[in-house]
Scaffold this motif. Sequence first.
Motif, short mmCIF file in Angstrom:
data_model
loop_
_atom_site.label_atom_id
_atom_site.label_comp_id
_atom_site.label_asym_id
_atom_site.label_seq_id
_atom_site.Cartn_x
_atom_site.Cartn_y
_atom_site.Cartn_z
N ILE A 1 0.85 -1.18 0.00
CA ILE A 1 0.00 0.00 0.00
C ILE A 1 0.89 1.23 0.00
N PHE A 2 0.58 2.20 -0.87
CA PHE A 2 1.29 3.47 -0.94
C PHE A 2 0.30 4.61 -0.67
N ALA A 3 0.81 5.72 -0.13
CA ALA A 3 0.02 6.93 0.06
C ALA A 3 0.92 8.12 -0.25
N VAL A 4 0.35 9.18 -0.85
CA VAL A 4 1.12 10.38 -1.19
C VAL A 4 0.55 11.61 -0.49
N GLY A 5 1.36 12.68 -0.42
CA GLY A 5 0.89 13.89 0.24
C GLY A 5 1.81 15.08 0.05
N ARG A 6 1.73 16.01 1.00
CA ARG A 6 2.49 17.26 0.93
C ARG A 6 4.00 17.02 1.01
N ASN A 7 4.73 18.03 0.50
CA ASN A 7 6.20 18.06 0.62
C ASN A 7 6.88 16.81 0.09
N GLY A 8 6.35 16.23 -0.97
CA GLY A 8 6.96 15.05 -1.56
C GLY A 8 6.84 13.80 -0.71
N THR A 9 5.80 13.74 0.12
CA THR A 9 5.64 12.59 1.01
C THR A 9 5.08 11.39 0.27
N ILE A 10 5.79 10.27 0.40
CA ILE A 10 5.27 8.98 -0.04
C ILE A 10 5.46 8.01 1.12
N LEU A 11 4.34 7.46 1.57
CA LEU A 11 4.36 6.46 2.63
C LEU A 11 4.07 5.10 2.03
N ARG A 12 4.76 4.09 2.56
CA ARG A 12 4.55 2.73 2.07
C ARG A 12 4.32 1.83 3.28
N ARG A 13 3.30 1.00 3.19
CA ARG A 13 2.99 0.08 4.29
C ARG A 13 3.56 -1.29 3.96
N GLU A 14 4.39 -1.77 4.86
CA GLU A 14 4.99 -3.10 4.73
C GLU A 14 5.00 -3.76 6.10
N ALA A 15 4.55 -4.98 6.18
CA ALA A 15 4.56 -5.75 7.42
C ALA A 15 3.90 -4.98 8.57
N ASN A 16 2.72 -4.43 8.31
CA ASN A 16 1.93 -3.70 9.32
C ASN A 16 2.61 -2.44 9.85
N THR A 17 3.56 -1.88 9.09
CA THR A 17 4.25 -0.65 9.50
C THR A 17 4.28 0.32 8.33
N TRP A 18 3.98 1.59 8.61
CA TRP A 18 4.11 2.64 7.59
C TRP A 18 5.52 3.22 7.67
N ARG A 19 6.15 3.41 6.52
CA ARG A 19 7.45 4.06 6.48
C ARG A 19 7.46 5.10 5.38
N ARG A 20 8.25 6.13 5.57
CA ARG A 20 8.36 7.20 4.57
C ARG A 20 9.50 6.88 3.62
N ASP A 21 9.20 6.89 2.33
CA ASP A 21 10.22 6.64 1.31
C ASP A 21 11.01 7.91 1.02
N ASP A 22 12.27 7.75 0.66
CA ASP A 22 13.07 8.87 0.16
C ASP A 22 12.67 9.12 -1.29
N VAL A 23 12.35 10.38 -1.61
CA VAL A 23 11.95 10.73 -2.96
C VAL A 23 12.72 11.96 -3.43
N PRO A 24 12.89 12.11 -4.75
CA PRO A 24 13.67 13.23 -5.29
C PRO A 24 12.85 14.50 -5.54
N THR A 25 11.90 14.81 -4.65
CA THR A 25 11.12 16.04 -4.80
C THR A 25 10.58 16.48 -3.45
N THR A 26 10.23 17.76 -3.35
CA THR A 26 9.59 18.28 -2.15
C THR A 26 8.25 18.92 -2.48
N VAL A 27 7.79 18.78 -3.72
CA VAL A 27 6.50 19.35 -4.12
C VAL A 27 5.37 18.41 -3.70
N PRO A 28 4.14 18.93 -3.59
CA PRO A 28 3.02 18.07 -3.22
C PRO A 28 2.79 16.96 -4.25
#
Length: 92
Positions: free
Chosen positions: A1-28
């Motif tokens: 499961i992935f989720a996106v948001g402000r400031n280049g936020t991408i969250l990914r759910r793995e093994a019942n835990t959400w983690r923030r991915d490193d991405v090459p942008t800071t735009v929404p």
Amino acid sequence: IFAVGRNGTILRREANTWRRDDVPTTVPLIALWGRGADDVYAVGGQATGVMLHFDGAGWTDVSDVGFGPQLSGVFTSPGQPIIAVGADTEIL
């Protein structure tokens, strides 16, 4: 499961835990779509649209110089091109 948001936020759910991915942008980031766990696209932006691609290992910026303002939707399916839509009825 992935989720996106402000400031280049991408969250990914793995093994019942959400983690923030490193991405090459800071735009929404506004929308995402994938063909599989190793082939996901995220779009967004402000004055200029941005498109990111996840290959299973990390995110890369695949934005084209011709992108107009903010992209607000993306769709693709196996073996098919990526379609993105944005402001001012832009379709890529």
